[in-house]
Structures are given as C-alpha cells and as structure tokens.
Design an enzyme around this catalytic site. Structure first.
Site, PDB file in Angstrom:
ATOM      1  N   HIS A  50      -8.473  13.964  47.849  1.00  0.00           N
ATOM      2  CA  HIS A  50      -9.735  14.603  48.233  1.00  0.00           C
ATOM      3  C   HIS A  50     -10.910  13.631  48.189  1.00  0.00           C
ATOM      4  O   HIS A  50     -12.060  14.061  48.195  1.00  0.00           O
ATOM      5  CB  HIS A  50     -10.028  15.793  47.320  1.00  0.00           C
ATOM      6  CG  HIS A  50      -9.028  16.908  47.417  1.00  0.00           C
ATOM      7  ND1 HIS A  50      -8.857  17.649  48.562  1.00  0.00           N
ATOM      8  CD2 HIS A  50      -8.142  17.396  46.518  1.00  0.00           C
ATOM      9  CE1 HIS A  50      -7.915  18.568  48.366  1.00  0.00           C
ATOM     10  NE2 HIS A  50      -7.462  18.423  47.143  1.00  0.00           N
ATOM     11  N   ARG A  75      -3.495   9.264  42.589  1.00  0.00           N
ATOM     12  CA  ARG A  75      -2.943  10.415  43.306  1.00  0.00           C
ATOM     13  C   ARG A  75      -2.997  10.166  44.803  1.00  0.00           C
ATOM     14  O   ARG A  75      -4.072  10.058  45.384  1.00  0.00           O
ATOM     15  CB  ARG A  75      -3.712  11.695  42.977  1.00  0.00           C
ATOM     16  CG  ARG A  75      -3.128  12.916  43.689  1.00  0.00           C
ATOM     17  CD  ARG A  75      -3.702  14.224  43.199  1.00  0.00           C
ATOM     18  NE  ARG A  75      -5.076  14.445  43.618  1.00  0.00           N
ATOM     19  CZ  ARG A  75      -5.727  15.608  43.458  1.00  0.00           C
ATOM     20  NH1 ARG A  75      -5.112  16.620  42.860  1.00  0.00           N
ATOM     21  NH2 ARG A  75      -6.978  15.736  43.859  1.00  0.00           N
ATOM     22  N   ASP A  89       3.528  -1.180  45.842  1.00  0.00           N
ATOM     23  CA  ASP A  89       3.389  -2.603  46.138  1.00  0.00           C
ATOM     24  C   ASP A  89       1.991  -3.117  45.799  1.00  0.00           C
ATOM     25  O   ASP A  89       1.824  -4.301  45.473  1.00  0.00           O
ATOM     26  CB  ASP A  89       3.721  -2.884  47.599  1.00  0.00           C
ATOM     27  CG  ASP A  89       5.219  -2.868  47.869  1.00  0.00           C
ATOM     28  OD1 ASP A  89       6.003  -2.858  46.898  1.00  0.00           O
ATOM     29  OD2 ASP A  89       5.611  -2.840  49.054  1.00  0.00           O
ATOM     30  N   GLU A 154       0.785  23.292  41.286  1.00  0.00           N
ATOM     31  CA  GLU A 154      -0.475  23.895  41.729  1.00  0.00           C
ATOM     32  C   GLU A 154      -0.270  25.022  42.728  1.00  0.00           C
ATOM     33  O   GLU A 154      -1.106  25.242  43.599  1.00  0.00           O
ATOM     34  CB  GLU A 154      -1.413  22.822  42.286  1.00  0.00           C
ATOM     35  CG  GLU A 154      -0.776  21.821  43.232  1.00  0.00           C
ATOM     36  CD  GLU A 154      -1.706  20.668  43.578  1.00  0.00           C
ATOM     37  OE1 GLU A 154      -2.928  20.808  43.429  1.00  0.00           O
ATOM     38  OE2 GLU A 154      -1.192  19.617  44.006  1.00  0.00           O
ATOM     39  N   ASP A 180      -6.098  24.907  42.844  1.00  0.00           N
ATOM     40  CA  ASP A 180      -5.163  25.274  43.910  1.00  0.00           C
ATOM     41  C   ASP A 180      -4.239  26.405  43.466  1.00  0.00           C
ATOM     42  O   ASP A 180      -3.845  27.239  44.283  1.00  0.00           O
ATOM     43  CB  ASP A 180      -4.353  24.060  44.351  1.00  0.00           C
ATOM     44  CG  ASP A 180      -5.105  23.189  45.342  1.00  0.00           C
ATOM     45  OD1 ASP A 180      -5.517  23.724  46.392  1.00  0.00           O
ATOM     46  OD2 ASP A 180      -5.304  22.004  45.063  1.00  0.00           O
TER      47      ASP A 180
END
Length: 267
Positions: A50, A75, A89, A154, A180
């Site tokens: 977000h 996240r 990576d 969620e 959520d």
C-alpha cells in the site's frame, strides 16, 4: 572476504524474552527509514503493498536500516514468486506475505524462498546482494536458513484455515491484519469490533497451540496491550506516515487559528 548474514526475524523472535514491537515504514524514503531504525524499536516493516516502494527504494531502505539493530521485514504487494525472487536477491531476509488464505498460498510463499528441489527460487546469487555477490560462504546450500517467512492472516477464509496454515513447513510465523479481516466480515473500518477481536484472538490461540509466533497490527495502545496480553509475540504499533500526518496536524492546530468551519485557516 567471507561474510555472514544477520540473524532472521524468526531467530530474533525465538531468542526474545518479551514481545517485539515495531512500526510501518511507508514513506519510501531511506532517510525516514534510518530515523525510524534508530528509534529503539525492535523491527520495521517496509511496505510495498500500500506504499510507493519499488525495488530501488526497498534496497536503499535495507541499506539505511542495516547499521542499526532493528530487524527489517518487507511486505510485497502480492504472493508472487518472481517478485519474491527479486526481493530476496536484493537482500531481503524477512518477508511478510499478504493475503495468505489457504495452505496452498502458504506453500507457494515458502516455495518462492527456496531453491530447487525444495522450491522454485531462481538461482542468481553471484549477481545479487543476497549472497553479497558470493561473499557469503556456501550461500546456495544455506540460503533457506537465512530467510524467514511470515504469512498474513487477513480474511475469514484464512482465519478458518489458520491451524492448517500454521502447520505448513517453512511458515515461521503468522501476522493478523484486523483491517482487511474486518472488511472480509462486512465490518469495513471497524477493526475494534468484538467479532474481529475474537477472530484475532482465535488466531493467537492457534499459533500458541502450534508453537509458532503470531503478530498483530494494532495502532490503538489499549488494543495493542490487549493482544499482547492474549499472547501476541510481535506487534506493529504505528507508522512513519501516520506519525508525520498527526504530528503536523497538531502543529497546525496549535499555531493557526481555525476558520469558521473548524478547519485551520491555511488549508
């Protein structure tokens, strides 16, 4: 020169004698991330679901945080093996995977962090910060141990499946997102609703039964303390952008007279 990677978030949780407190880092700024890293909190969550974070800004924030003891979690916007490969990576060691609703979702998240035959991660360590460009000895054989996977619960579907999700090998912890979760229960914006809190506490109990850590997002101090009392092992208690928004609003309210409609005169 041989190098050793830092302990993972899972290892930090296992060695902690108290719940770990952290905050969201959503601005996309490495400067802000470094300020937060030096605040004394246990962990920071760099959010790309977000927030305006891409590969370059995540890398810069990892580098900014690396000089401090705070653990860095990232996240991604989606449980996608290609994106997770790129994050790993970059040197991301701790992932929080959003919207994990099922055992299949959880297994996919873990597989994305493991090289074949255990998983599907593409091999490019000689080119990547993850292995410090092949300066970490035997990285390919030990890479799985340098990564922790936390999956986000969620939705009501995920709550119903939480016990099975916790049992997936390679899932190190769960993190419950009440916002959520409330929306999936038809309670949009009402994450303090008793039904939502009951569902969160059910997940905390399931994690305790499974012997795995569980965390919660809770900006309200009383709610955060309640979840800690219910067994949360880690918690998010604020966000850089929210602190800046509320702090700047407080300055405006203190020094700028309000207009007749109650808004500050400079707006």
């Amino acid at each position: 020169m041989p190098l050793r990677l830092a302990p993972t978030f899972a290892q930090a949780l296992a060695g902690a004698d108290r719940p770990l407190a952290g905050m969201w880092v959503c601005s996309g700024s490495p400067l802000v991330a470094e300020i937060c890293a030096g605040a004394g909190l246990d962990w920071l969550l760099i959010d790309a679901e977000h927030s305006p974070n891409g590969l370059e800004s995540i890398l810069a924030q990892l580098q900014a945080i690396s000089g401090y003891p705070a653990q860095a979690l990232v996240r991604p916007p989606v449980n996608d093996p290609v994106l997770i490969k790129q994050y790993l990576d970059l040197g991301v060691q701790n992932l929080l995977i959003p919207m994990v609703d099922s055992v299949a979702d959880a297994r996919a998240a873990v597989a994305a962090t493991r090289y074949p035959p255990e998983g599907v991660r593409g091999v490019g360590s000689a080119l990547a910060r993850a292995a410090r460009w092949n300066r970490v000895p035997d990285y390919l054989a030990t890479a799985g141990a340098t990564v922790s996977v936390t999956v986000q619960i969620e939705s009501t579907t995920a709550v119903d499946a939480v016990g099975d999700i916790l049992a997936v090998d390679g899932v190190d912890a769960i993190f419950v997102g009440p916002s959520d979760l409330a929306a999936s229960m038809g309670l949009l914006g009402r994450q303090e609703h008793p039904r939502v809190r009951t569902a969160v506490e059910h997940c905390l109990e399931a994690a305790a039964t499974a012997g795995k850590p569980a965390g919660v997002n809770a900006f309200t101090p009383s709610t955060a303390r309640s979840y800690l009392d219910s067994g949360a092992s880690f918690i998010l208690v604020g966000a850089d952008v929210a602190l800046l928004a509320r702090g700047s609003e407080a300055l405006a309210a203190a020094f700028i007279p309000a207009a007749d409609d109650g808004t500050p005169g400079s707006y």
